[in-house]
Design a protein around this motif. Structure first.
Motif, PDB file in Angstrom:
ATOM      1  N   ILE A 215       0.848  -1.199   0.000  1.00  0.00           N
ATOM      2  CA  ILE A 215       0.000   0.000   0.000  1.00  0.00           C
ATOM      3  C   ILE A 215       0.890   1.258   0.000  1.00  0.00           C
ATOM      4  CG2 ILE A 215      -0.428   0.327   2.498  1.00  0.00           C
ATOM      5  CD1 ILE A 215      -3.203   0.497  -0.065  1.00  0.00           C
ATOM      6  N   ILE A 216       2.047   1.181   0.638  1.00  0.00           N
ATOM      7  CA  ILE A 216       2.959   2.333   0.634  1.00  0.00           C
ATOM      8  C   ILE A 216       3.492   2.583  -0.779  1.00  0.00           C
ATOM      9  CG2 ILE A 216       5.244   3.132   1.407  1.00  0.00           C
ATOM     10  CD1 ILE A 216       4.547   2.068   4.172  1.00  0.00           C
ATOM     11  N   GLN A 217       3.753   1.498  -1.499  1.00  0.00           N
ATOM     12  CA  GLN A 217       4.155   1.643  -2.901  1.00  0.00           C
ATOM     13  C   GLN A 217       3.119   2.458  -3.678  1.00  0.00           C
ATOM     14  OE1 GLN A 217       4.730  -1.801  -5.433  1.00  0.00           O
ATOM     15  NE2 GLN A 217       6.264  -2.552  -4.052  1.00  0.00           N
ATOM     16  N   LEU A 218       1.851   2.127  -3.439  1.00  0.00           N
ATOM     17  CA  LEU A 218       0.772   2.827  -4.139  1.00  0.00           C
ATOM     18  C   LEU A 218       0.695   4.290  -3.681  1.00  0.00           C
ATOM     19  CD1 LEU A 218      -1.630   2.682  -6.094  1.00  0.00           C
ATOM     20  CD2 LEU A 218      -3.049   1.911  -4.205  1.00  0.00           C
ATOM     21  N   ILE A 219       0.871   4.503  -2.373  1.00  0.00           N
ATOM     22  CA  ILE A 219       0.835   5.870  -1.835  1.00  0.00           C
ATOM     23  C   ILE A 219       1.954   6.707  -2.458  1.00  0.00           C
ATOM     24  CG2 ILE A 219       1.137   7.266   0.256  1.00  0.00           C
ATOM     25  CD1 ILE A 219      -0.130   4.877   1.817  1.00  0.00           C
ATOM     26  N   LYS A 220       3.112   6.094  -2.605  1.00  0.00           N
ATOM     27  CA  LYS A 220       4.252   6.805  -3.201  1.00  0.00           C
ATOM     28  C   LYS A 220       3.982   7.116  -4.678  1.00  0.00           C
ATOM     29  CE  LYS A 220       8.014   5.422  -0.169  1.00  0.00           C
ATOM     30  NZ  LYS A 220       9.085   4.426   0.027  1.00  0.00           N
ATOM     31  N   LEU A 221       3.342   6.167  -5.349  1.00  0.00           N
ATOM     32  CA  LEU A 221       2.964   6.363  -6.746  1.00  0.00           C
ATOM     33  C   LEU A 221       2.072   7.591  -6.882  1.00  0.00           C
ATOM     34  CD1 LEU A 221       3.626   4.335  -9.092  1.00  0.00           C
ATOM     35  CD2 LEU A 221       1.279   3.524  -8.876  1.00  0.00           C
ATOM     36  N   LEU A 222       1.246   7.814  -5.877  1.00  0.00           N
ATOM     37  CA  LEU A 222       0.321   8.949  -5.890  1.00  0.00           C
ATOM     38  C   LEU A 222       0.958  10.200  -5.276  1.00  0.00           C
ATOM     39  CD1 LEU A 222      -2.814   6.952  -4.715  1.00  0.00           C
ATOM     40  CD2 LEU A 222      -2.518   7.959  -6.973  1.00  0.00           C
ATOM     41  N   ASN A 223       2.209  10.034  -4.817  1.00  0.00           N
ATOM     42  CA  ASN A 223       2.952  11.178  -4.296  1.00  0.00           C
ATOM     43  C   ASN A 223       2.306  11.805  -3.057  1.00  0.00           C
ATOM     44  OD1 ASN A 223       5.191  12.669  -4.432  1.00  0.00           O
ATOM     45  ND2 ASN A 223       4.661  13.782  -6.305  1.00  0.00           N
ATOM     46  N   LYS A 224       1.911  10.974  -2.109  1.00  0.00           N
ATOM     47  CA  LYS A 224       1.210  11.467  -0.922  1.00  0.00           C
ATOM     48  C   LYS A 224       2.044  11.261   0.336  1.00  0.00           C
ATOM     49  CE  LYS A 224      -2.703  12.466  -3.012  1.00  0.00           C
ATOM     50  NZ  LYS A 224      -3.403  13.747  -2.963  1.00  0.00           N
ATOM     51  N   ASP A 225       1.651  12.032   1.359  1.00  0.00           N
ATOM     52  CA  ASP A 225       2.304  12.028   2.649  1.00  0.00           C
ATOM     53  C   ASP A 225       1.651  10.963   3.547  1.00  0.00           C
ATOM     54  OD1 ASP A 225       4.184  13.196   4.155  1.00  0.00           O
ATOM     55  OD2 ASP A 225       2.979  14.927   4.760  1.00  0.00           O
ATOM     56  N   TYR A 226       2.432  10.117   4.217  1.00  0.00           N
ATOM     57  CA  TYR A 226       1.801   9.072   5.027  1.00  0.00           C
ATOM     58  C   TYR A 226       2.561   8.800   6.320  1.00  0.00           C
ATOM     59  CZ  TYR A 226       5.553   6.036   3.446  1.00  0.00           C
ATOM     60  OH  TYR A 226       6.784   5.508   3.201  1.00  0.00           O
ATOM     61  N   LYS A 227       1.847   8.326   7.322  1.00  0.00           N
ATOM     62  CA  LYS A 227       2.454   7.759   8.538  1.00  0.00           C
ATOM     63  C   LYS A 227       1.584   6.585   8.978  1.00  0.00           C
ATOM     64  CE  LYS A 227       4.922  11.733  10.268  1.00  0.00           C
ATOM     65  NZ  LYS A 227       5.342  12.563  11.375  1.00  0.00           N
ATOM     66  N   ALA A 228       2.225   5.491   9.370  1.00  0.00           N
ATOM     67  CA  ALA A 228       1.482   4.265   9.662  1.00  0.00           C
ATOM     68  C   ALA A 228       1.040   4.206  11.131  1.00  0.00           C
ATOM     69  CB  ALA A 228       2.340   3.053   9.322  1.00  0.00           C
ATOM     70  N   ILE A 229       0.073   3.334  11.400  1.00  0.00           N
ATOM     71  CA  ILE A 229      -0.280   2.959  12.772  1.00  0.00           C
ATOM     72  C   ILE A 229      -0.153   1.446  12.867  1.00  0.00           C
ATOM     73  CG2 ILE A 229      -2.172   2.750  14.450  1.00  0.00           C
ATOM     74  CD1 ILE A 229      -3.199   5.451  13.558  1.00  0.00           C
ATOM     75  N   VAL A 230       0.508   0.973  13.932  1.00  0.00           N
ATOM     76  CA  VAL A 230       0.638  -0.468  14.154  1.00  0.00           C
ATOM     77  C   VAL A 230      -0.416  -0.881  15.172  1.00  0.00           C
ATOM     78  CG1 VAL A 230       2.160  -2.341  14.849  1.00  0.00           C
ATOM     79  CG2 VAL A 230       3.116  -0.327  13.708  1.00  0.00           C
TER      80      VAL A 230
END
Lengths: 311, 309
Positions: A215-230
């Motif tokens: 999913i991070i790969q896809l987020i990067k493809l869309l050029n977006k800012d992200y932070k995960a929750i475990v």
């Protein structure tokens, strides 16, 4: 006029706690007196209302293109079927084309190219949009009609509604939260595309990790800012190792949520853990973890605002 | 025995599809009557391969798929008439207008490859071409049976088509003719990848957990299965979950009269087995969860081969 920030909660893997987190973030914003719009974009299986304990209202259908052949006009030339990319029109020489609606993408090419004007634009019900409201929370839920395939079109209808609201009343909401389906297909992509901030939710297992990476790969493809929750971070004592692995891959996190029976209880009762219901222990591990995540989220959003101002 | 193709679906994600499939795969491969082929059709997030790794890492067949079509623009042919925008060739909002250069811009992610722009443009300034949509991966696992699974190229938008392609790939395998049990780990949800998964199957296992969302979602999955008129059985996971919802859940099961294949108790051994990337029936064969799954497997065999489906 300033539009509200849009936060999308997603996860790749199913059952990691996307909806749980979307609902509790919504609740914590509400607790601060903020006006929140929560959109349930998991239209295949919308559950936010169950977790919020809300009755859905204002059911409105989402309509979808349906070609109808007008036999009186049709010359049986077959042009429509020959050009249909999804083979949704069956045509045999010298007979009328037969539409197979489940295959139709809604591109309307048949309707647009028919030389005899023999295809009429009709509509079928693809799903529904519902609304619900409680305190400062407005909820918008999309539902795909079972046995229909095009979930992305219901998501599009939700986003159209969101964008109309933001156009007409940019200050109606202080924050918008979008909850996505599991996976990484077109409907998830649409909701990621709308986001200012993305929160992928994962769990400390090999499966969680693999799906998070995708999913991070896809987020990067869309050029977006992200932070995960475990989520379920205390499961089997893998937390430290897992967090270490994320750090090594430069995956930042907003925080982690340990296993906590109160979370299960709140989930099953349809009362958000973070609601000021008095039912749950405010010193509990889950409750405290959510508070910490919320603080980190606000700092992150503040940073974002600063960067926007600088730009 | 006649060949039976079955799928495990759930509606809601994370309720145990992959755990159950892995254990059933292991039991099937040890069963002298059964020659299985295992598939993972959760092409957005395929995980079964983690539990069923290859016997020989150098012997993995990987094949790119091109089930996705995308439009491309040929600038030399464009006469800047803007008809593509004004007449709304594209219903998917994939065409917008670059005011400066006076040419259309294609939003690659939004494009569905329907070909409307190609057909409608009077100057033929659009082309439609297949692009990589994902991969199909196939190998002999350490547990003996072959695993076939698809994995989408992110942003390719065609999960359903890749599922169908993976199923066709399995049917073209040399060992398909000899096989009599096709076991598919399905995707969550009820949308296009699920519909592509269940199409043509002989039997479905719907797995659910006794929570409000678990029930809500499995009902929707069952609705889809019923539309396709496929026989199905229910497996209840985390069946003894301490939840105020248990009573309502039991009423739901009783009132519907659905065929319950079994109840798997909440058992930490499942989590340990998953952490060790092993089916629980192999990792902890004497655990309560394993006993329940072995019973489910026996019942499943009866449903598949003792009766006419």
């Amino acid at each position: 006029m300033a539009k509200p920030p849009i936060i999308t909660v997603t996860g790749g893997k199913g059952g990691t706690g996307k909806t749980l987190i979307a609902v509790n973030l919504t609740t914590m914003f509400k607790n601060e007196g903020k006006k929140v719009l929560l959109i349930d974009g998991d239209v295949e299986n919308p559950n936010t209302n169950l977790l919020l304990g809300l009755e859905l209202k204002n059911k409105t259908p989402v309509m979808f293109f349906k070609p109808v052949i007008i036999k009186e006009k049709c010359s049986k030339c077959g042009l429509c079927a020959q050009n249909c990319a999804t083979n949704a029109l069956l045509w045999v020489k010298d007979s009328y084309p037969i539409p197979f609606l489940s295959l139709c993408s809604g591109c309307k090419l048949c309707y647009k190219i028919c030389p005899e004007d023999a295809i009429k634009e009709d509509k079928k019900i693809l799903g529904w949009i519902y609304e619900a409201q409680k305190d400062n929370i407005d909820l918008l839920v999309g539902e795909l009609k079972p046995s229909e395939a095009r979930s992305a079109s219901v998501v599009e209808a939700l986003l159209e509604k969101l964008n109309t609201t933001l156009e007409n009343e940019p200050e109606k909401y202080d924050v918008v939260i979008l909850d996505t389906a599991p996976g990484a297909h077109c409907d998830v992509e649409l909701l990621l595309g709308q986001a200012d901030k993305i929160i992928p939710v994962t769990e400390p297992t090999k499966f969680g990790k693999l799906d998070l990476e995708r999913i991070i790969q896809l987020i990067k493809l869309l050029n977006k800012d992200y932070k995960a929750i475990v989520n379920r971070s205390s499961l089997l004592g893998f937390k430290d190792e897992f967090l270490q692995e994320l750090a090594e891959q430069n995956i930042e996190i907003l925080g982690d949520i340990p296993l906590d029976d109160e979370i299960v209880q709140s989930y099953c009762q349809g009362i958000p853990l973070m609601d000021d219901s008095g039912k749950f222990d405010t010193n509990g591990a889950g409750y405290q973890a959510f508070l910490k995540i919320f603080d980190n989220l606000k700092i992150w959003m503040e940073d974002h605002k600063m960067q926007e101002v600088k730009k | 025995m006649d060949r039976r193709a079955i799928g495990v679906i759930s509606g809601k994600g994370g309720v145990g599809k992959t755990s159950l499939t892995a254990s059933l795969a292991s039991l099937a491969s040890k069963d002298p009557d059964i020659i299985p082929i295992i598939m993972d059709c959760d092409v957005d997030a395929p995980n079964l391969a983690l539990i069923l790794p290859a016997e020989n890492e150098h012997n993995i067949d990987m094949q790119d798929t091109y089930t996705t079509l995308k439009a491309s623009f040929i600038e030399e042919k464009c006469v800047h008439c803007k008809q593509c925008i004004e007449d709304k060739f594209c219903e998917f909002h994939a065409l917008s207008w670059d005011e400066e250069q006076e040419i259309p811009i294609i939003n690659y992610l939004a494009c569905e490859g329907c070909g409307a722009c190609k057909v409608l443009c009077p100057e033929h300034a659009f082309e439609i071409n297949p692009v990589k949509s994902g991969e199909i991966i196939s190998y002999i696992t350490k547990k003996e049976p072959r695993l076939v699974y698809g994995r989408t190229e992110l942003g390719s938008t065609t999960s359903g088509k890749l599922v169908s392609e993976s199923k066709e790939y399995a049917q073209d395998l040399d060992e398909y003719e000899a096989s009599n049990f096709i076991l598919i780990d399905g995707p969550p949800g009820i949308g296009c990848p699920v519909i592509a998964t269940v199409t043509g199957l002989d039997y479905i296992i719907t797995i659910c957990e006794p929570t409000p969302s678990g029930v809500h979602d499995v009902k929707r999955a069952i609705e889809v299965v019923q539309q396709f008129e496929i026989p199905f059985g229910i497996v209840i996971n985390k069946a003894d979950l301490k939840s105020p919802f248990q009573k309502e859940f039991q009423e739901f099961i009783d009132s519907t009269g659905y065929d319950v294949l079994g109840r798997i108790p909440f058992d930490l051994q499942i989590a340990h087995a998953m952490a060790n990337a092993e089916p629980v029936v192999d990792y902890a064969p004497d655990s309560e969860a394993s006993k329940a799954i072995i019973e489910i497997f026996k019942k499943l065999k009866k449903r598949l081969w003792d009766s006419s489906l």
